[in-house]
Design an enzyme around this catalytic site. Sequence first.
Site, PDB file in Angstrom:
ATOM      1  N   LYS A  72       0.999  16.498  -5.864  1.00 49.03           N
ATOM      2  CA  LYS A  72      -0.370  16.720  -5.369  1.00 49.03           C
ATOM      3  C   LYS A  72      -0.857  18.158  -5.560  1.00 49.03           C
ATOM      4  CE  LYS A  72      -1.019  13.049  -1.991  1.00 49.03           C
ATOM      5  NZ  LYS A  72      -1.326  12.699  -0.600  1.00 49.03           N
ATOM      6  N   TYR A 222       2.889   3.755   7.855  1.00 53.57           N
ATOM      7  CA  TYR A 222       2.518   2.335   7.923  1.00 53.57           C
ATOM      8  C   TYR A 222       3.716   1.410   7.706  1.00 53.57           C
ATOM      9  CZ  TYR A 222       1.960   3.779   3.070  1.00 53.57           C
ATOM     10  OH  TYR A 222       2.150   4.353   1.843  1.00 53.57           O
TER      11      TYR A 222
END
Length: 280
Positions: A72, A222
């Site tokens: 990133k 998640y």
Amino acid sequence: MKTKISGQTKLYAVIGDPIAHSLSPVFQNHFIQKRNIDGIYIPLKISSNSLTSSLQLLKDNFAGFNVTIPHKESIMQYLDEIDPLAKEYGAVNTVKILDGRLIGYNTDGIGFSRSIENIDIREKEVLLLGAGGAAKVIAAEIIKLGGKLTIANRNVDRALGVRDELIKLYDRPVQVIQLNQVDRLFDIIVNSTSVGMYPNIDDLPISSNIVQEAELVYDLIYNPFETKLLKSGKKFGAKTINGLPMLVYQGLKSFEIWTGEVAEDREEEEIYKALSKYIR
Ligand code: NAP
């Protein structure tokens, strides 16, 4: 299942390492198929060592790609243009390829803010756990939404570094504390550490007592669908949100940047339900 691929089919990808467990291909292809778009979205394992040598292939063949750990920040040096928001965060999670030029964006912050759009966090005491790549973006969004931010991290120096950058950008006070020294209660608690993630599902980033007065407990994780932290929040009566809505919103925003296709609320809801089922 997509079967008709031609020379015209648009290619999209998520690049990272590891990448095999990424959920992005699952929901992006779901959206592509529902919209009858001639495209396909694939996971590409690209290690830190092979990022430079992979870029030409991506440029020549893909219309856009998502970027995840560990690229990133390192991808930024190769981009021809970077959106101001991505520059502000110092990280790119979306690259659009236009006429051979690489243009970087960051949709993580939009994903997070969208996921709490019905919650007013102005003047709320917000405890953000973690000071990694995701935390930086979340911290910026919390400040912009008017929350009073405290960052707690295992490595305090890292948190102090994030605080200094935030103060430079937004000129708002930010508190920093060692993760295991959190000893007061907060209105909102957001976990952006990887503590509690599968397979270490019994781990908690902070003592469960800290969440007892919180009205919202949010975990970027998640998998599992409900972390131990979220279970604790629920037990004390807090609203809880896991990392799926943010994942879906950031991903669909990336797709919008590549194609102009804007997901409708009902499509987002459908994708969220399909993914929840997939994870469980
Ligand atoms: P990162 O840059 O590697 O940062 C990891 C963070 O977790 C750091 O604050 C680190 O603390 C902390 N940490 C790791 N192991 C720990 C331990 N045993 N005890 C205490 N703290 C620990 O990772 P990231 O990109 O920020 O991602 C963080 C989490 O957010 C991951 O679970 C990731 O899956 C999730 N995420 C979700 C979404 C979404 O869309 N839902 C998007 C991005 C990320 P130190 O600084 O002390 O090492």
